[in-house]
Every structure is written in structure tokens, then in C-alpha cells.
Enzyme design. Structure first.
Site, PDB file in Angstrom:
ATOM      1  N   CYS A 259      40.180  45.362  39.806  1.00 10.71           N
ATOM      2  CA  CYS A 259      40.440  43.924  39.747  1.00 10.71           C
ATOM      3  C   CYS A 259      41.950  43.764  39.976  1.00 10.71           C
ATOM      4  O   CYS A 259      42.744  44.253  39.180  1.00 10.71           O
ATOM      5  CB  CYS A 259      40.009  43.434  38.370  1.00 10.71           C
ATOM      6  SG  CYS A 259      40.372  41.722  38.096  1.00 10.71           S
TER       7      CYS A 259
ATOM      8  N   CYS B 267      45.460  27.392  34.531  1.00 10.99           N
ATOM      9  CA  CYS B 267      44.216  27.124  33.802  1.00 10.99           C
ATOM     10  C   CYS B 267      44.476  27.334  32.306  1.00 10.99           C
ATOM     11  O   CYS B 267      45.153  28.294  31.928  1.00 10.99           O
ATOM     12  CB  CYS B 267      43.099  28.062  34.262  1.00 10.99           C
ATOM     13  SG  CYS B 267      42.752  27.902  36.011  1.00 10.99           S
TER      14      CYS B 267
HETATM   15  S1  SF4 Z   1      45.657  30.298  35.951  1.00 12.41           S
HETATM   16 FE1  SF4 Z   1      43.551  30.021  36.758  1.00 12.41          FE
HETATM   17  S2  SF4 Z   1      43.705  30.544  38.929  1.00 12.41           S
HETATM   18 FE2  SF4 Z   1      45.532  31.359  37.916  1.00 12.41          FE
HETATM   19  S3  SF4 Z   1      45.032  33.485  37.390  1.00 12.41           S
HETATM   20 FE3  SF4 Z   1      44.525  32.230  35.638  1.00 12.41          FE
HETATM   21  S4  SF4 Z   1      42.347  31.718  35.917  1.00 12.41           S
HETATM   22 FE4  SF4 Z   1      43.097  32.448  37.888  1.00 12.41          FE
END
Ligand code: SF4
Length: 341
Positions: A105, A116
Site C-alpha cells: 500500500c 478527510c
Molecule cells: S485525507 Fe482523504 S484522500 Fe487524503 S490520504 Fe487521507 S483518506 Fe486519502
């Protein structure tokens, strides 16, 4: 200034070697040392003349990321890596072990601009995009440090791969190239929170990898709360994009759905999700939230099963994802974040 050899695609390397007065087969030899024999010092490339080695040393370095930390789960061998890049920035990768296969990953950005609210990477801000060599270098780093061969790759580490589109695509071509890492495109997955025009571009360009969409909510009001980018690209636009993607590629699409207690785990959420996905061939991964944000809790097993059953009633296949590496900081961004403090 010396260039990172890992940033070069096969044809680019041949072109560059030509300018240095080196024949094509010299590029093959160097790639063989780096990607097959895992020799990262030009001095040790013994089938090259002293003079050629000197030229290469002057023009290139081989930018394997430096290992700063490695956590290995005692439960399932899941391994988390913290790497330092040439400029001192840090990124993470994870290796997952499953039925004799190793899945890497990997990250595409230092930090992430998407922010997020359930994600440790999103909380630590955005620094810059990775170069293709820094993406490919993570696979080499994993293989060297865990003495394994990576069979599957998911672009699901730090960063949004479609916001670093060109370097992500270049790294895919490199992973896939038989003189480089020779990993089948069908074993590579791009996981995105959804940039509709880029999803369609992936299909039109016939990139050939698998697509996973991190949807996490089927209404704009709920998705806005956890993925700020949703205010720019609505759920409807994303659903349109994946329909289009499937029309062009014929591929089944994975939907990632993080389940958060008393937020998006109600029966009506499952019904709405099923309604939105109607007519699209999908597989839904239901993922209990990782407690990065203290305001988010995991649903009970019962609530997760109920959600799954509703999807199944609508003919949508799904599974509740078994967590990996629960005894280490396995969620994306946790290890780096701890290190930044
Ligand atoms: S903020 Fe959202 S888009 Fe960015 S790494 Fe985390 S889960 Fe993925």
C-alpha cells in the site's frame, strides 16, 4: 545536479544514455542491477567499465527511500514503513500479507490536501507531490527490508493519487514494465476519494488498473462532513464518473465505505448507498473506522452486519474488512504523524 535513476522510464533512460554516449544495452544492464539484482551502487555494477561507472556516478543517484521506522505486527505480519526522502520529507507505506501474497500500500503525496476528517494523513497537511521514482522506490524499499516480492500494489497510502495524476500514471507504467518491476496492471489498484474528470480520463487512457472509490457516504450532507472535497465534486458527479468508467472499461469497481457509528451506519444509509449504486457492477468493502478522530466510533458488529445484509438484499456484494495490523500504527498517516510531533 544528479538525477534519481528511479524516475526514469525505460525509453527515457535509453534516450538519456544515448546523450551520454552509452548504448541501449547499457541501460538494460543498469536496470538489471537495480531492479533484479538489487544493487544500488554503480561501483558494484561489475559488467560496466570503470569509465562508464564514473559517468553514471556523476549523472545519477539511486534514490531508495531511507528506512526511519518499521513496525511489524505480531498478529499477521502487516508491516508499516516510515521512509525519509532525499529532501528530508517523510512518507509511509504498508505491506500486507495474505495467502502467500504480499500487497504493498503506497503513498503518492507527502501529506494530503484532501483533509478527510477520519484520516491521520489528512490531519497533518499537504507538503508536495511525489515523483514517480519516489513511488516506485517504496516497492523496492519494502522488498529489500522484508525480503519479499510484492505481488499486488494499491495506491491507498498517503495522498490522493488522482491529484498527482501524471506521476501516478508514470509510476504505474514503471511498475508494469518487464525490465522494471514487471507487476501486472490487473494487480494494481488506484484508490481515490474521487476526482470525476480524472476517473473518466483513467478509463479513456486505458490505464488498465483496477479502480476503488472511497465513497463513505451516499448523501452530500454526510459526505461533506467527512470529505471536504465533496463540496467540489458531489456524490452524483462521482456516481456518473464511475458509471462512465465501467461503460468504457467493463471493469467491476470497488467501493470503499468507512462505517462510523451513528453517522453513516443506519439502515437508511445502506438503502441510499444501494440506490446510488443501482445498475453498476460493484463490490463494497465495509471498513470499521479507525479511531484517529476521537469523535468517531466504530459501529457494533451487529450494525455492520445489518448494513451488509441490506446491500445484499439489493444484490450488492460486500464484505466487512478484516482489520490488519491492529497491534501497530497501521492506519494511513498514523506513524508519520507520531514522528512529526
Ligand atoms: S485525507 Fe482523504 S484522500 Fe487524503 S490520504 Fe487521507 S483518506 Fe486519502
Amino acid at each position: 545536479m544528479r538525477k534519481n535513476l528511479l524516475n526514469f522510464e525505460y525509453d527515457e533512460l535509453i534516450e538519456f544514455f544515448k546523450k551520454l554516449g552509452l548504448e541501449k544495452f547499457r541501460a538494460d544492464q543498469v536496470l538489471d542491477w537495480v531492479y533484479k539484482k538489487r544493487v544500488f551502487n554503480f561501483e558494484d555494477m561489475t559488467n560496466l567499465s570503470k569509465e562508464h561507472r564514473k559517468i553514471l556516478n556523476e549523472k545519477f543517484y539511486i534514490g531508495i527511500p531511507k528506512l526511519l521506522d518499521m513496525q511489524i505486527s505480531k498478529i499477521d505480519r502487516t508491516t508499516k514503513f516510515l521512509w525519509e526522502l532525499q529532501d528530508g520529507n517523510t512518507i509511509e507505506s504498508v505491506a500486507l500479507f495474505h495467502s502467500g501474497r504480499v500487497t504493498a500500500c503506497i503513498s503518492t503525496q507527502v501529506g494530503c490536501p484532501v483533509k478527510c476528517s477520519f484520516c491521520a494523513t489528512g490531519q497533518s497537511g499537504f507538503v508536495r507531490n511525489l515523483k514517480s521514482g519516489e513511488i516506485v522506490g517504496q516497492i523496492l524499499g519494502i522488498e529489500i527490508n522484508r525480503k519479499v516480492k510484492v505481488g499486488n500494489v494499491v495506491y491507498m497510502g498517503m495522498g490522493e493519487p488522482l491529484l498527482n495524476f501524471d506521476e501516478t500514471l508514470k509510476s504505474i507504467r514503471m511498475l508494469n514494465h518487464k525490465k522494471i518491476l514487471n507487476i501486472s496492471k490487473r494487480r494494481i489498484t488506484i484508490s481515490t476519494v474521487g476526482i470525476p474528470e480524472k476517473i473518466i480520463e483513467l478509463a479513456e487512457k486505458d490505464v488498465g488498473v483496477r479502480l476503488a472509490l472511497s465513497l463513505h457516504a451516499a448523501t452530500n450532507s454526510k459526505r461533506d462532513e467527512i470529505i471536504p472535497l465533496n463540496r467540489k465534486y458531489s456524490v452524483d458527479e462521482l456516481i456518473y464518473a464511475i458509471r462512465k468508467y465501467q461503460e468504457i472499461t467493463g471493469d467491476r469497481i470497488t467501493i470503499e465505505y468507512i462505517l462510523i457509528r451513528e453517522f453513516n451506519d443506519y439502515p437508511e444509509d445502506a438503502e441510499r448507498l444501494a440506490e446510488s449504486l443501482k445498475g453498476i457492477n460493484v463490490f463494497v468493502n465495509l471498513i470499521p473506522v479507525n479511531p484517529v478522530n476521537p469523535n468517531f466510533y466504530r459501529p457494533s458488529r451487529w450494525a455492520m452486519e445489518r448494513f451488509k445484509q441490506i446491500l445484499e438484499r439489493h444484490g450488492i456484494e460486500s464484505e466487512i474488512r478484516v482489520e490488519k495490523g491492529t497491534d501497530i500504527d497501521a492506519a494511513c498517516g498514523q506513524l508519520r504523524r507520531r514522528n512529526l510531533k
